[in-house]
Scaffold this motif. Sequence first.
Motif, PDB file in Angstrom:
ATOM      1  N   ILE A 739       0.818  -1.235  -0.034  1.00  0.00           N
ATOM      2  CA  ILE A 739       0.014  -0.172  -0.101  1.00  0.00           C
ATOM      3  C   ILE A 739       1.067   1.414  -0.012  1.00  0.00           C
ATOM      4  N   GLU A 740       0.999   2.137  -1.142  1.00  0.00           N
ATOM      5  CA  GLU A 740       1.606   3.299  -0.974  1.00  0.00           C
ATOM      6  C   GLU A 740       1.050   4.556  -0.475  1.00  0.00           C
ATOM      7  N   GLY A 741       1.796   5.341   0.148  1.00  0.00           N
ATOM      8  CA  GLY A 741       1.203   6.570   0.426  1.00  0.00           C
ATOM      9  C   GLY A 741       2.195   7.143   1.710  1.00  0.00           C
ATOM     10  N   ASP A 742       2.320   8.342   1.801  1.00  0.00           N
ATOM     11  CA  ASP A 742       3.239   8.749   2.989  1.00  0.00           C
ATOM     12  C   ASP A 742       2.378   9.490   4.120  1.00  0.00           C
ATOM     13  N   GLY A 743       1.240   9.136   4.089  1.00  0.00           N
ATOM     14  CA  GLY A 743      -0.065   9.651   5.088  1.00  0.00           C
ATOM     15  C   GLY A 743      -0.635   8.459   5.870  1.00  0.00           C
ATOM     16  N   LEU A 744      -0.176   7.342   5.973  1.00  0.00           N
ATOM     17  CA  LEU A 744      -0.766   6.200   6.489  1.00  0.00           C
ATOM     18  C   LEU A 744      -0.499   5.979   7.886  1.00  0.00           C
ATOM     19  N   GLY A 745      -1.264   5.694   8.919  1.00  0.00           N
ATOM     20  CA  GLY A 745      -1.147   5.052  10.055  1.00  0.00           C
ATOM     21  C   GLY A 745      -1.245   3.511  10.389  1.00  0.00           C
ATOM     22  N   VAL A 746      -0.374   3.204  11.108  1.00  0.00           N
ATOM     23  CA  VAL A 746      -0.365   1.398  10.976  1.00  0.00           C
ATOM     24  C   VAL A 746      -0.180   1.133  12.685  1.00  0.00           C
ATOM     25  N   LEU A 747      -0.999   0.375  13.128  1.00  0.00           N
ATOM     26  CA  LEU A 747      -0.844  -0.315  14.335  1.00  0.00           C
ATOM     27  C   LEU A 747      -0.875  -1.763  14.146  1.00  0.00           C
ATOM     28  N   MET A 748       0.211  -2.508  14.834  1.00  0.00           N
ATOM     29  CA  MET A 748       0.491  -4.026  14.232  1.00  0.00           C
ATOM     30  C   MET A 748       1.115  -4.520  15.663  1.00  0.00           C
ATOM     31  N   ASP A 757       8.060 -15.639  24.037  1.00  0.00           N
ATOM     32  CA  ASP A 757       6.995 -14.961  25.053  1.00  0.00           C
ATOM     33  C   ASP A 757       6.600 -13.518  24.796  1.00  0.00           C
ATOM     34  N   ALA A 758       7.431 -12.794  24.303  1.00  0.00           N
ATOM     35  CA  ALA A 758       7.096 -11.279  24.110  1.00  0.00           C
ATOM     36  C   ALA A 758       6.551 -10.901  22.697  1.00  0.00           C
ATOM     37  N   THR A 759       5.853  -9.788  22.619  1.00  0.00           N
ATOM     38  CA  THR A 759       5.540  -9.144  21.248  1.00  0.00           C
ATOM     39  C   THR A 759       5.920  -7.826  21.186  1.00  0.00           C
ATOM     40  N   VAL A 760       6.040  -7.115  19.919  1.00  0.00           N
ATOM     41  CA  VAL A 760       6.363  -5.788  19.807  1.00  0.00           C
ATOM     42  C   VAL A 760       5.198  -5.344  19.230  1.00  0.00           C
ATOM     43  N   ALA A 761       4.761  -4.319  19.770  1.00  0.00           N
ATOM     44  CA  ALA A 761       3.566  -3.408  18.859  1.00  0.00           C
ATOM     45  C   ALA A 761       4.166  -2.521  18.202  1.00  0.00           C
ATOM     46  N   VAL A 762       3.831  -2.157  17.067  1.00  0.00           N
ATOM     47  CA  VAL A 762       4.427  -0.880  16.117  1.00  0.00           C
ATOM     48  C   VAL A 762       3.365  -0.102  16.140  1.00  0.00           C
ATOM     49  N   VAL A 763       3.677   1.222  16.300  1.00  0.00           N
ATOM     50  CA  VAL A 763       2.930   2.465  16.124  1.00  0.00           C
ATOM     51  C   VAL A 763       3.528   3.490  15.280  1.00  0.00           C
ATOM     52  N   ALA A 764       3.178   3.326  13.963  1.00  0.00           N
ATOM     53  CA  ALA A 764       4.142   3.841  12.861  1.00  0.00           C
ATOM     54  C   ALA A 764       3.386   4.594  11.947  1.00  0.00           C
ATOM     55  N   GLY A 765       3.819   5.780  11.414  1.00  0.00           N
ATOM     56  CA  GLY A 765       3.337   6.610  10.339  1.00  0.00           C
ATOM     57  C   GLY A 765       4.291   6.446   9.060  1.00  0.00           C
ATOM     58  N   THR A 766       3.768   6.289   7.996  1.00  0.00           N
ATOM     59  CA  THR A 766       4.755   6.350   6.653  1.00  0.00           C
ATOM     60  C   THR A 766       5.189   7.542   6.372  1.00  0.00           C
ATOM     61  N   GLY A 767       4.937   8.655   7.087  1.00  0.00           N
ATOM     62  CA  GLY A 767       5.487  10.070   6.989  1.00  0.00           C
ATOM     63  C   GLY A 767       5.071  10.878   7.960  1.00  0.00           C
ATOM     64  N   GLN A 768       5.437  12.147   7.718  1.00  0.00           N
ATOM     65  CA  GLN A 768       4.920  13.037   9.130  1.00  0.00           C
ATOM     66  C   GLN A 768       3.397  13.183   9.238  1.00  0.00           C
ATOM     67  N   ARG A 769       2.563  13.024   8.147  1.00  0.00           N
ATOM     68  CA  ARG A 769       1.024  12.957   8.080  1.00  0.00           C
ATOM     69  C   ARG A 769       0.730  11.703   8.800  1.00  0.00           C
ATOM     70  N   GLY A 770       1.288  10.498   8.480  1.00  0.00           N
ATOM     71  CA  GLY A 770       0.718   9.389   9.121  1.00  0.00           C
ATOM     72  C   GLY A 770       1.090   9.431  10.559  1.00  0.00           C
ATOM     73  N   THR A 771       2.176  10.020  10.790  1.00  0.00           N
ATOM     74  CA  THR A 771       2.494  10.153  12.180  1.00  0.00           C
ATOM     75  C   THR A 771       1.596  10.811  13.281  1.00  0.00           C
ATOM     76  N   ARG A 772       1.214  12.106  12.427  1.00  0.00           N
ATOM     77  CA  ARG A 772       0.234  12.869  13.305  1.00  0.00           C
ATOM     78  C   ARG A 772      -1.150  12.335  13.285  1.00  0.00           C
ATOM     79  N   LEU A 773      -1.485  11.451  12.433  1.00  0.00           N
ATOM     80  CA  LEU A 773      -2.740  10.706  12.298  1.00  0.00           C
ATOM     81  C   LEU A 773      -2.808  10.010  13.457  1.00  0.00           C
ATOM     82  N   LEU A 774      -1.739   9.173  13.712  1.00  0.00           N
ATOM     83  CA  LEU A 774      -1.390   8.106  15.057  1.00  0.00           C
ATOM     84  C   LEU A 774      -2.174   8.996  16.099  1.00  0.00           C
ATOM     85  N   HIS A 775      -2.008  10.298  16.452  1.00  0.00           N
ATOM     86  CA  HIS A 775      -2.687  11.009  17.510  1.00  0.00           C
ATOM     87  C   HIS A 775      -4.045  10.693  17.924  1.00  0.00           C
ATOM     88  N   THR A 776      -4.787  10.431  16.732  1.00  0.00           N
ATOM     89  CA  THR A 776      -6.114  10.356  16.592  1.00  0.00           C
ATOM     90  C   THR A 776      -6.829   9.023  17.021  1.00  0.00           C
TER      91      THR A 776
END
Length: 830
Positions: A739-748, A757-776
């Motif tokens: 999926i292309e785009g520099d304004g995507l927010g990803v939770l994984m 036993d352990a997991t890593v949760a990823v809180v990531a944006g594909t660009g600055q807009r994507g990172t700001r999107l995570l705040h919401t």
Amino acid sequence: MNNRFHRVSIASLAAAALITTAPGADLPEPDHRFEEAVVIGNVRSNGRTPDPRDAVQARIVQGDFEAPRADDDFELPGGGSRRWNRIDAQDDGWINDRALRNGYAFSSFESEEPRIMLLDARGHSMVFVNNEPRIGDPYRYGSTILPVAMRPGANEFLFQCARGGVKANLRPLPKDADGEDMGVFFLERDDTLADVIRGRNESLEMGVIVVNATRSPVRELIRVRRDGQLVELGEAAVPALSLRKVPLTIPETMLKAYEGQDTIELALEIDGGDSRTVELQVKDETANHRVGFRSKIDDSVQYYAVNPAESTDSGTHGLVLSLHGAGVEAARQSGCYGARTFATVVAPTNRRSFGFDWEDWGRWDALEVMDHARDRYETDANRQWVTGHSMGGHGTWQLGVLFSDRWAAVAPSAGWVSFWSYAPIRRYRENDPVDQMFLRATSSSRTDQYLQNLKGRGVYVLHGSSDDNVPVSEARSMRSELGTFHEDFAYHERKGAGHWWGNQCVDWPPMLQFMNERSLSDPESIDEIDFITPSPSVSPDCSWIRIQQQAKSMEPSRVRIARNRSNRTITGSTENVKMITLDISAFESGETMTLDIDDSKIRLEDVPDDGELHLEVDELGTWTTIESINREHKHPDRSGPFKDAFRKRMIFVVGTMGDEEETRLLRIKARLDAEQWWYRGNGSVDILDDRAFLDHHDWRNGRNVILYGNADTNGAWEALVDDEVRVDRTGVAIGGRRIEGDGLGVLMVRPIKGDSDATVAVVAGTGQRGTRLLHTIPYWTSGIGYPDLTVVDAGMLEGDQDSVRAAGFFGNDWTVDGGDVVIRGQTDDD
């Protein structure tokens, strides 16, 4: 927000007032009070939804929000507009308006120079300070005192509101003895304190807030002093321009109580800086008291309240787990009970007085409190009962149906059933596969789907017929459902009673008698099981079975099974179960036994040495035995979904490998999450940059990691995250698709490489807009669930129904192809 759902009774508010820590008297008077604002309403979606609509934040994410003025028109996505209107504060400082039930208030402050100030605000859900999001105080606790950086000239404050108003001011920093601003200091609000118990020689856990009003993270040594003794307690690590509730262990040598002494005063000191006094109550063990403990969720200090059973010669007593309603403290809850000889009453906190509706982390809190209290007070594990009032009544239904083998009886009072029956919640579209993924992620909230688990448990339902907060229809609906199959339930509807009609709402003699008359069966005598679970990550066990894996993640799984020890047989059927473990140690060894599971016939030559039999079903529906559980695959301790990663003493790791603005945005997001976790969950979390994490932290120790940033911006990505899904600045690669785009927010959520036993949760944006999107994205809110993978774009905030670009669950082997993932608008990834 639905006023009915969030209304707090007068009795509840009075109870909260008895416990809440009084505001510290040492903060300087405000330099500035926000006495006017421009406000706008109807720009945000209501209710609990994983993909909220918010026209104002849509502008912030795109980077084109401009400071509004009175009478400005605000254009809405898709057409139409709203107007910003000026509102003056009332005499008490509150800025109130109907628009602020789902809107924003904007105000500004002129500063002559760069300086750090303390924002003291309440009533709001969040605030953007010069476009940086910070935690709000929607429940009006009065403890949200945040250090904020002021720039010369105009400073902008945009308050997001959902409860009708906001009150805010700016205070200067406190001064030290030389009249200089203090950069690091104690905030004498929101202490988590336990009581000193006479006759128990033990250490004591407490949590106090340390504020860092500097522009750099700090690690400060904290000491405790009493009667000439001085003991180092450890370091407090606090992010820049933030606060943290620091867990402290006070050694027993500092806690000696002399005869007739009802309080102990301790002096806490920050090395070379601030100091404060903490007063601890000294209680007899027979009195209502508070117990502190370190939570396994995040290593923070939590407390629970205990109303002990009266002394009795009848042997080991039982345990009543009593869950409080919204806005009520645990110590008030336990204090509602009168004398009783058959049980000790234990009241957990839900992590806060509002907390998580006894779901998510509130549910985990209740369970770890029960285990801690049972060990401490040596109660009878076969005589455990769960009860609660209002929100706690909902928690009673929740804990009752999900962990039914732990309770001899469940007894909700004025309880609501689920968000679907009681509160505003997103209505998920049946024909939308993405919506169905979000619905599955909330499956543990669907209390009514697991009611069959209460077979064989006593159920007592108590409700007032004139309840104007939780309608009596909630209780009547459960009475109707129970009436179709249950053989041991009682129902009492108190005529004319409202929501709270005194302590008898929880201390109702017939209800307590009902509990006392019921005990769990001896585990050895249980030969038949009928068990339903939303997920092994929520509730995998019932007596001698454990569901290890599901065929379809977070769809209800059911096992009906019976054993006959004389015939040496086990027969049963399953629904949506991929792997199961049976404890067959009750069968004598040395002889063959047979199993018939879903018409699969299995012959065992003997009982395994450890008594555990592991079974797996293939694609044709045939069950076979397996040697062991592959812990590199999904299992109950590590199977998602996303929110499940926020436990196991999780640590936040912030990416610093991007440019200056990318790093700044990631630090803001991690700080916001840490503040949310403190405010909503009374939590405490370590935040490290990626370089420090790689240099000093062994992540293969069963500790979960929350990784902020993508493969380009977080240096710990390659060490922690496998290649099944990869996020970079320009898009997301998902199992061979992209999926292309520099304004995507990803939770994984993914398994940590090299740690079973352990997991890593990823809180990531594909660009600055994507990172700001995570705040919401509201993943701290109960009733909202996120699957293993979620990818959204900024169209979400404008109401675009196709803005969720991917959502779903990985397979049991953690692969995309082995799971159930919906992807929209992808291209092949060559």
